[in-house]
Motif scaffolding. Structure first.
Motif, mmCIF file in Angstrom:
data_model
loop_
_atom_site.group_PDB
_atom_site.id
_atom_site.type_symbol
_atom_site.label_atom_id
_atom_site.label_comp_id
_atom_site.label_asym_id
_atom_site.label_seq_id
_atom_site.Cartn_x
_atom_site.Cartn_y
_atom_site.Cartn_z
ATOM 1 N N ARG A 110 129.739 -4.199 141.677
ATOM 2 C CA ARG A 110 131.178 -3.965 141.770
ATOM 3 C C ARG A 110 131.818 -4.704 142.948
ATOM 4 O O ARG A 110 132.657 -4.170 143.655
ATOM 5 C CB ARG A 110 131.479 -2.459 141.873
ATOM 6 N N ASN A 125 136.809 -5.927 139.863
ATOM 7 C CA ASN A 125 137.301 -5.595 141.204
ATOM 8 C C ASN A 125 138.077 -6.737 141.864
ATOM 9 O O ASN A 125 138.229 -6.756 143.086
ATOM 10 C CB ASN A 125 136.150 -5.154 142.122
ATOM 11 N N PRO A 145 136.377 -0.993 145.340
ATOM 12 C CA PRO A 145 136.214 -0.139 144.182
ATOM 13 C C PRO A 145 136.596 1.290 144.496
ATOM 14 O O PRO A 145 136.581 1.721 145.623
ATOM 15 C CB PRO A 145 134.729 -0.261 143.865
#
Length: 291
Positions: free
Chosen positions: A34, A259, A291
């Motif tokens: 992420r 992201n 995130p």
């Protein structure tokens, strides 16, 4: 004296594999941890096995892998700081700060094993232009002295990649005994010679890459502006509590892909479903969103 077995045609074949793997691995890694991740293929070189392991620090992260139907073992090295950063991200951390310099614990090895499973699938796809293999993790190790996949003077081929994740960077490498990959490389070079070609079919490679990219899944999220709360306030939250947002009513939302904020949008509906309308493209040099 080091045997001069590895030639320019062999290098070209493995360079294509390395470049393909770098692109696919970077996409997979970004979605897994992420955060934006960069993997760049740098070189393919010939060494003796002793020369290769001599430069690997201890402790580190090493994965011994099988590549059926090719006989024997290969070695994948991920610098320990990079692996610790990835694991910290998988556990919900930021990947920044002082990370431990020690062998991985059992829990961390389990997370690394899961990551290796995904990585090896990307490696198999990258090798498809050369040979169909089924990579599998055989063993994980922290000390290069315990990874004897070849004799000290045996020739190995090393593919190197610059890898950057969050605040950590290093050189990831794949070490393949030349005796393991030589028949495949000779067959590939012979195939080019028989067809009167000196290089790979770049258009076919581009079509294959496009087909792979078109089916790659990326997380798309619509976000309000973020707010900060004290840890005590979060603990005290109960159903029915109202958390005020700092997002102005008329301000657009941000559409993030992996992201990374890419578009501005306005909220709305499509039938009974909540939806948003993309109204503008952000020109922010791919600014990462936490995130």
């Amino acid at each position: 004296m080091r045997p001069n077995k590895f030639n320019r045609d062999h290098a070209r074949s493995l360079q294509l594999v390395g470049e393909t793997f770098a692109r696919q691995f970077a996409t997979m890694l970004s979605t897994t941890v992420r955060t934006s991740s960069l993997v760049t293929f740098t070189e393919v070189v010939q060494h003796t096995y002793d020369e290769y392991v001599r430069d690997i620090p201890s402790p580190t992260y090493l994965a011994m892998i099988t590549t059926e139907p090719l006989a024997g073992l290969s070695l994948l090295h991920v610098p320990l700081p990079v692996m610790m950063t990835i694991i910290d991200r998988l556990l919900g951390g930021t990947g920044n700060g002082n990370l431990p310099n020690r062998p991985l614990t059992d829990i961390e090895l389990a997370l690394a094993q899961t990551l290796m499973g995904r990585l090896l699938r990307e490696l198999a796809l990258a090798f498809e232009s050369l040979v169909a293999i089924q990579p599998a993790l055989a063993h994980q190790e922290s000390n290069p002295q315990f990874t004897q996949i070849a004799s000290a003077n045996d020739t190995v081929v090393v593919l190197s990649f610059d890898i950057r994740v969050a605040g950590s960077s290093g050189v990831l490498s794949i070490c393949i005994p030349f005796s393991l990959i030589q028949p495949v490389l000779e067959g590939a070079v012979g195939g080019f010679a028989r067809t009167g070609r000196s290089d790979v079919d770049t258009q076919a490679v581009q079509r294959a890459l496009r087909a792979t990219l078109d089916t790659t899944k990326l997380p798309v999220v619509v976000r309000f502006n973020q707010i900060e709360l004290l840890a005590g306030d979060i603990v005290d939250l109960r159903p029915g509590d109202i958390v005020p947002l700092t997002h102005p009513v008329g301000a657009p939302l941000h559409v993030t892909i992996g992201n990374v904020a890419q578009f501005q949008a306005k909220p709305g509906r499509r039938g009974r479903r909540l939806a948003c309308v993309v109204v503008d493209e952000l020109n922010n040099n791919h600014k990462e969103v936490a995130p």
